[in-house]
Design a protein around this motif. Structure first.
Motif, PDB file in Angstrom:
ATOM      1  N   VAL A  58     -58.750  36.016 -44.305  1.00 38.59           N
ATOM      2  CA  VAL A  58     -58.474  36.493 -42.959  1.00 38.59           C
ATOM      3  C   VAL A  58     -57.542  37.691 -43.013  1.00 38.59           C
ATOM      4  O   VAL A  58     -56.775  37.852 -43.958  1.00 38.59           O
ATOM      5  CB  VAL A  58     -57.843  35.396 -42.065  1.00 38.59           C
ATOM      6  CG1 VAL A  58     -58.800  34.268 -41.827  1.00 38.59           C
ATOM      7  CG2 VAL A  58     -56.539  34.902 -42.631  1.00 38.59           C
ATOM      8  N   ILE A  59     -57.645  38.545 -42.012  1.00 33.55           N
ATOM      9  CA  ILE A  59     -56.675  39.606 -41.807  1.00 33.55           C
ATOM     10  C   ILE A  59     -55.853  39.164 -40.614  1.00 33.55           C
ATOM     11  O   ILE A  59     -56.392  38.901 -39.531  1.00 33.55           O
ATOM     12  CB  ILE A  59     -57.356  40.960 -41.571  1.00 33.55           C
ATOM     13  CG1 ILE A  59     -58.171  41.341 -42.815  1.00 33.55           C
ATOM     14  CG2 ILE A  59     -56.315  42.030 -41.246  1.00 33.55           C
ATOM     15  CD1 ILE A  59     -59.001  42.588 -42.661  1.00 33.55           C
ATOM     16  N   TRP A  60     -54.550  39.029 -40.831  1.00 34.21           N
ATOM     17  CA  TRP A  60     -53.660  38.383 -39.878  1.00 34.21           C
ATOM     18  C   TRP A  60     -52.519  39.322 -39.523  1.00 34.21           C
ATOM     19  O   TRP A  60     -51.912  39.934 -40.397  1.00 34.21           O
ATOM     20  CB  TRP A  60     -53.118  37.118 -40.545  1.00 34.21           C
ATOM     21  CG  TRP A  60     -52.189  36.307 -39.717  1.00 34.21           C
ATOM     22  CD1 TRP A  60     -50.824  36.239 -39.852  1.00 34.21           C
ATOM     23  CD2 TRP A  60     -52.521  35.442 -38.639  1.00 34.21           C
ATOM     24  NE1 TRP A  60     -50.305  35.378 -38.918  1.00 34.21           N
ATOM     25  CE2 TRP A  60     -51.327  34.878 -38.156  1.00 34.21           C
ATOM     26  CE3 TRP A  60     -53.721  35.087 -38.028  1.00 34.21           C
ATOM     27  CZ2 TRP A  60     -51.289  33.981 -37.102  1.00 34.21           C
ATOM     28  CZ3 TRP A  60     -53.684  34.196 -36.969  1.00 34.21           C
ATOM     29  CH2 TRP A  60     -52.488  33.652 -36.525  1.00 34.21           C
ATOM     30  N   CYS A  61     -52.210  39.430 -38.243  1.00 34.08           N
ATOM     31  CA  CYS A  61     -51.061  40.207 -37.770  1.00 34.08           C
ATOM     32  C   CYS A  61     -49.890  39.252 -37.617  1.00 34.08           C
ATOM     33  O   CYS A  61     -49.881  38.417 -36.711  1.00 34.08           O
ATOM     34  CB  CYS A  61     -51.374  40.887 -36.445  1.00 34.08           C
ATOM     35  SG  CYS A  61     -49.941  41.730 -35.735  1.00 34.08           S
ATOM     36  N   LYS A  62     -48.928  39.371 -38.521  1.00 35.88           N
ATOM     37  CA  LYS A  62     -47.788  38.457 -38.489  1.00 35.88           C
ATOM     38  C   LYS A  62     -46.941  38.669 -37.233  1.00 35.88           C
ATOM     39  O   LYS A  62     -46.510  37.724 -36.600  1.00 35.88           O
ATOM     40  CB  LYS A  62     -46.938  38.658 -39.738  1.00 35.88           C
ATOM     41  CG  LYS A  62     -45.758  37.728 -39.785  1.00 35.88           C
ATOM     42  CD  LYS A  62     -44.898  37.978 -40.985  1.00 35.88           C
ATOM     43  CE  LYS A  62     -43.692  37.064 -40.931  1.00 35.88           C
ATOM     44  NZ  LYS A  62     -42.581  37.573 -41.679  1.00 35.88           N
ATOM     45  N   GLN A  63     -46.713  39.925 -36.859  1.00 33.22           N
ATOM     46  CA  GLN A  63     -45.832  40.225 -35.733  1.00 33.22           C
ATOM     47  C   GLN A  63     -46.281  39.547 -34.437  1.00 33.22           C
ATOM     48  O   GLN A  63     -45.473  39.017 -33.692  1.00 33.22           O
ATOM     49  CB  GLN A  63     -45.743  41.727 -35.525  1.00 33.22           C
ATOM     50  CG  GLN A  63     -44.811  42.131 -34.403  1.00 33.22           C
ATOM     51  CD  GLN A  63     -44.669  43.628 -34.272  1.00 33.22           C
ATOM     52  OE1 GLN A  63     -45.042  44.384 -35.156  1.00 33.22           O
ATOM     53  NE2 GLN A  63     -44.120  44.069 -33.166  1.00 33.22           N
ATOM     54  N   PHE A  64     -47.588  39.554 -34.161  1.00 33.33           N
ATOM     55  CA  PHE A  64     -48.094  38.984 -32.920  1.00 33.33           C
ATOM     56  C   PHE A  64     -48.840  37.664 -33.119  1.00 33.33           C
ATOM     57  O   PHE A  64     -49.387  37.108 -32.163  1.00 33.33           O
ATOM     58  CB  PHE A  64     -49.008  39.989 -32.210  1.00 33.33           C
ATOM     59  CG  PHE A  64     -48.261  41.219 -31.760  1.00 33.33           C
ATOM     60  CD1 PHE A  64     -47.344  41.145 -30.721  1.00 33.33           C
ATOM     61  CD2 PHE A  64     -48.459  42.432 -32.390  1.00 33.33           C
ATOM     62  CE1 PHE A  64     -46.645  42.265 -30.308  1.00 33.33           C
ATOM     63  CE2 PHE A  64     -47.763  43.559 -31.985  1.00 33.33           C
ATOM     64  CZ  PHE A  64     -46.852  43.478 -30.943  1.00 33.33           C
ATOM     65  N   ALA A  65     -48.882  37.169 -34.358  1.00 34.55           N
ATOM     66  CA  ALA A  65     -49.565  35.908 -34.677  1.00 34.55           C
ATOM     67  C   ALA A  65     -51.005  35.916 -34.167  1.00 34.55           C
ATOM     68  O   ALA A  65     -51.442  35.005 -33.467  1.00 34.55           O
ATOM     69  CB  ALA A  65     -48.802  34.718 -34.128  1.00 34.55           C
ATOM     70  N   VAL A  66     -51.737  36.984 -34.538  1.00 34.85           N
ATOM     71  CA  VAL A  66     -53.115  37.163 -34.099  1.00 34.85           C
ATOM     72  C   VAL A  66     -54.006  37.403 -35.312  1.00 34.85           C
ATOM     73  O   VAL A  66     -53.672  38.188 -36.193  1.00 34.85           O
ATOM     74  CB  VAL A  66     -53.226  38.369 -33.133  1.00 34.85           C
ATOM     75  CG1 VAL A  66     -54.671  38.668 -32.794  1.00 34.85           C
ATOM     76  CG2 VAL A  66     -52.433  38.113 -31.866  1.00 34.85           C
TER      77      VAL A  66
END
Length: 75
Positions: A58-66
């Motif tokens: 997965v490609i995950w955006c840590k800052q926005f938890a998306v």
């Protein structure tokens, strides 16, 4: 473990990471910062960072938890 991204195109976002998961929509662990949001490239993931029974990346955006993208792993 080396992961190949072929013709990748995802929206740009802050703090994007590549992670492995045992299940297709399973738990995500931050593994390595995403190199690019467009194109084809390989990424080396640290030994032991993704278990041998991982089923997806997965490609995950840590800052926005998306979650930005999901792909099943192929042999």
């Amino acid at each position: 473990m080396e992961v190949r991204f072929e013709s990748l195109s995802v929206r740009k976002g802050p703090d994007l990471f590549v992670a492995g998961s045992r299940r297709i929509l399973g738990r995500r662990d931050r593994v390595r910062r995403l190199k690019a949001t467009d194109g084809s490239f390989n990424m080396d993931l640290p030994v032991g960072a993704v278990s041998t029974d991982a089923a997806s990346v997965v490609i995950w955006c840590k800052q926005f938890a998306v979650q930005f993208a999901l792909a099943a792993l192929e042999d």
